[in-house]
Design an enzyme around this catalytic site. Structure first.
Site, PDB file in Angstrom:
ATOM      1  N   GLN A 188       1.420 -11.562   9.850  1.00 20.04           N
ATOM      2  CA  GLN A 188       1.942 -10.230   9.464  1.00 20.04           C
ATOM      3  C   GLN A 188       0.957  -9.109   9.801  1.00 20.04           C
ATOM      4  O   GLN A 188       1.360  -7.955   9.894  1.00 20.04           O
ATOM      5  CB  GLN A 188       2.311 -10.175   7.969  1.00 20.04           C
ATOM      6  CG  GLN A 188       1.184 -10.491   7.009  1.00 20.04           C
ATOM      7  CD  GLN A 188       1.192  -9.695   5.709  1.00 20.04           C
ATOM      8  OE1 GLN A 188       0.358  -8.839   5.573  1.00 20.04           O
ATOM      9  NE2 GLN A 188       2.063  -9.983   4.771  1.00 20.04           N
ATOM     10  N   SER A 237       4.235  -6.291   2.906  1.00 16.22           N
ATOM     11  CA  SER A 237       2.894  -6.290   3.499  1.00 16.22           C
ATOM     12  C   SER A 237       1.894  -6.933   2.532  1.00 16.22           C
ATOM     13  O   SER A 237       1.991  -8.125   2.238  1.00 16.22           O
ATOM     14  CB  SER A 237       2.499  -4.857   3.893  1.00 16.22           C
ATOM     15  OG  SER A 237       1.264  -4.844   4.561  1.00 16.22           O
ATOM     16  N   LEU A 238       0.958  -6.149   2.008  1.00 15.97           N
ATOM     17  CA  LEU A 238       0.028  -6.646   0.998  1.00 15.97           C
ATOM     18  C   LEU A 238       0.757  -7.376  -0.136  1.00 15.97           C
ATOM     19  O   LEU A 238       0.275  -8.378  -0.678  1.00 15.97           O
ATOM     20  CB  LEU A 238      -0.747  -5.451   0.426  1.00 15.97           C
ATOM     21  CG  LEU A 238      -1.359  -5.624  -0.957  1.00 15.97           C
ATOM     22  CD1 LEU A 238      -2.591  -6.487  -0.871  1.00 15.97           C
ATOM     23  CD2 LEU A 238      -1.663  -4.282  -1.585  1.00 15.97           C
ATOM     24  N   HIS A 274      -0.087  -2.978  10.880  1.00 19.76           N
ATOM     25  CA  HIS A 274       1.048  -3.711  11.474  1.00 19.76           C
ATOM     26  C   HIS A 274       1.355  -3.290  12.909  1.00 19.76           C
ATOM     27  O   HIS A 274       2.510  -3.091  13.291  1.00 19.76           O
ATOM     28  CB  HIS A 274       2.297  -3.590  10.584  1.00 19.76           C
ATOM     29  CG  HIS A 274       2.078  -4.187   9.228  1.00 19.76           C
ATOM     30  ND1 HIS A 274       1.956  -5.549   9.038  1.00 19.76           N
ATOM     31  CD2 HIS A 274       1.921  -3.611   8.022  1.00 19.76           C
ATOM     32  CE1 HIS A 274       1.734  -5.773   7.746  1.00 19.76           C
ATOM     33  NE2 HIS A 274       1.701  -4.623   7.116  1.00 19.76           N
ATOM     34  N   GLN A 301       0.812  -1.208   0.000  1.00 17.74           N
ATOM     35  CA  GLN A 301       0.000   0.000   0.000  1.00 17.74           C
ATOM     36  C   GLN A 301       0.850   1.265   0.000  1.00 17.74           C
ATOM     37  O   GLN A 301       1.891   1.303   0.655  1.00 17.74           O
ATOM     38  CB  GLN A 301      -0.910  -0.008   1.224  1.00 17.74           C
ATOM     39  CG  GLN A 301      -2.296   0.453   0.889  1.00 17.74           C
ATOM     40  CD  GLN A 301      -3.339  -0.056   1.857  1.00 17.74           C
ATOM     41  OE1 GLN A 301      -3.408  -1.228   2.129  1.00 17.74           O
ATOM     42  NE2 GLN A 301      -4.155   0.825   2.379  1.00 17.74           N
ATOM     43  N   ARG A 339      -9.323  -8.435   3.470  1.00 21.16           N
ATOM     44  CA  ARG A 339      -8.260  -7.954   4.365  1.00 21.16           C
ATOM     45  C   ARG A 339      -8.345  -6.431   4.509  1.00 21.16           C
ATOM     46  O   ARG A 339      -8.266  -5.887   5.610  1.00 21.16           O
ATOM     47  CB  ARG A 339      -6.906  -8.375   3.791  1.00 21.16           C
ATOM     48  CG  ARG A 339      -5.676  -7.960   4.589  1.00 21.16           C
ATOM     49  CD  ARG A 339      -4.428  -8.450   3.827  1.00 21.16           C
ATOM     50  NE  ARG A 339      -3.165  -8.210   4.525  1.00 21.16           N
ATOM     51  CZ  ARG A 339      -2.385  -7.147   4.319  1.00 21.16           C
ATOM     52  NH1 ARG A 339      -2.756  -6.203   3.458  1.00 21.16           N
ATOM     53  NH2 ARG A 339      -1.232  -7.031   4.966  1.00 21.16           N
TER      54      ARG A 339
END
Length: 309
Positions: free
Chosen positions: A248, A90-91, A199, A10, A115
């Site tokens: 994560q 991440s993503l 996170h 992102q 998500r």
């Protein structure tokens, strides 16, 4: 030469992303069609035309970035370019898992849409925040976070490079940490324009919601190893992949360690696959000896071919 494909997360999104790929490569166009069918709305139109405000909504950003990454990946695959390793920020770990053959693309695009929704719902607007701390003197982070907390949550969210740490948590605690970081000699400490504090432990409700979706999704063993976010560890098994994307959500992205791990495996060439070039920018900061190139637009292909010749 060992090559790793890196997949962005992102923050890399922009209106118009992926359009040139879809126009010039049938294999990319098919990926956008598959995403539209899987989600039941024209995600492709959102990628190609915006509006930016809709694209910035986390539940749209996540499937949009994943789709652009996989469209770009399919073009590289068609050109005969395959990675020895993959990693995603991440993503981006979902994109990496699709590229590694662990998750079917249609499953992944539905997963990251959910998500995004769960992350958005986990923390009411305005309650959380994130900030980037640049060139904070070594050894200062833990004491700053401890002092800033005052009973609230504030923790490291993205350990991006030796010079860049992103923190997340309650807005007031993040603001206190920003001021303390400036006082401690950070070159810059800036709040990020994000819709939720990713996170950190405030994402636990999102993690709990996501668990049932992850358990209902098939994760196959990986065709190439992935350096995961949660442990900065190479994984090969489907069960490890599922556990990694589960863990994560409330835990920091250990990106700098992941890149160092790949370098220790002999990877010298990194290709960022998807929108933007954030990860290639971080690469130089982690280790100036590593080579990076990006592929997210049709025009990038010439440079990629030159770099891999």
């Amino acid at each position: 030469m060992q090559t790793a494909f890196l997949f962005p997360g992102q923050g890399s999104q922009f209106a118009g992303m992926g359009k040139s790929l879809a126009e010039q490569f049938d294999v990319a166009r098919h990926v956008f069609d598959e995403a539209d069918n899987a989600l039941g709305f024209a995600l492709s139109k959102l990628c190609f035309e915006g509006p930016a405000e809709s694209l910035q909504l986390t539940e749209n950003t996540q499937p949009a970035l994943l789709t652009v990454s996989i469209a770009a990946y399919r073009v590289l695959e068609q050109q005969g370019l395959k990675p020895n390793y993959v990693a995603g920020h991440s993503l981006g770990e979902y994109s990496a898992l699709v590229a590694a053959g662990s998750i079917a693309f249609a499953d992944a695009v539905r997963l990251v849409r959910k998500r995004g929704q769960y992350m958005q719902e986990a923390v009411p607007a305005g309650v959380g925040a994130m900030a980037a701390l640049l060139k904070l003197p070594e050894g200062k982070l833990d004491s700053i976070l401890a002092e800033a907390a005052q009973g609230e949550v504030v923790s490291a969210a993205n350990l991006n490079s030796p010079d860049q740490v992103v923190i997340a948590g309650h807005a007031a605690a993040v603001n206190r940490a920003v001021e303390l970081a400036k006082a401690a000699g950070a070159r810059r400490a800036v709040l990020l324009q994000v819709s939720a504090p990713f996170h950190c432990s405030l994402m636990k409700p999102a993690q709990e919601h996501l668990a049932s979706d992850l358990n209902a999704t098939e994760f196959r063993d990986l065709a190439v190893p992935l350096a995961n976010n949660w442990q900065a560890k190479l994984i090969h098994k489907g069960a490890e992949a599922r556990e990694g994307v589960y863990q994560q959500v409330p835990n920091p992205v250990r990106w700098s360690e992941s890149i160092q791990l790949l370098a220790s495996q002999g990877v010298t060439r990194f290709i960022e696959v998807g929108a933007g070039s954030v990860l290639i920018g971080l690469l130089r900061n982690i280790n100036p000896a590593l080579q990076g190139a990006k592929f997210g637009e049709a025009a990038d292909l010439e440079k990629i071919n030159a770099a891999t010749a």
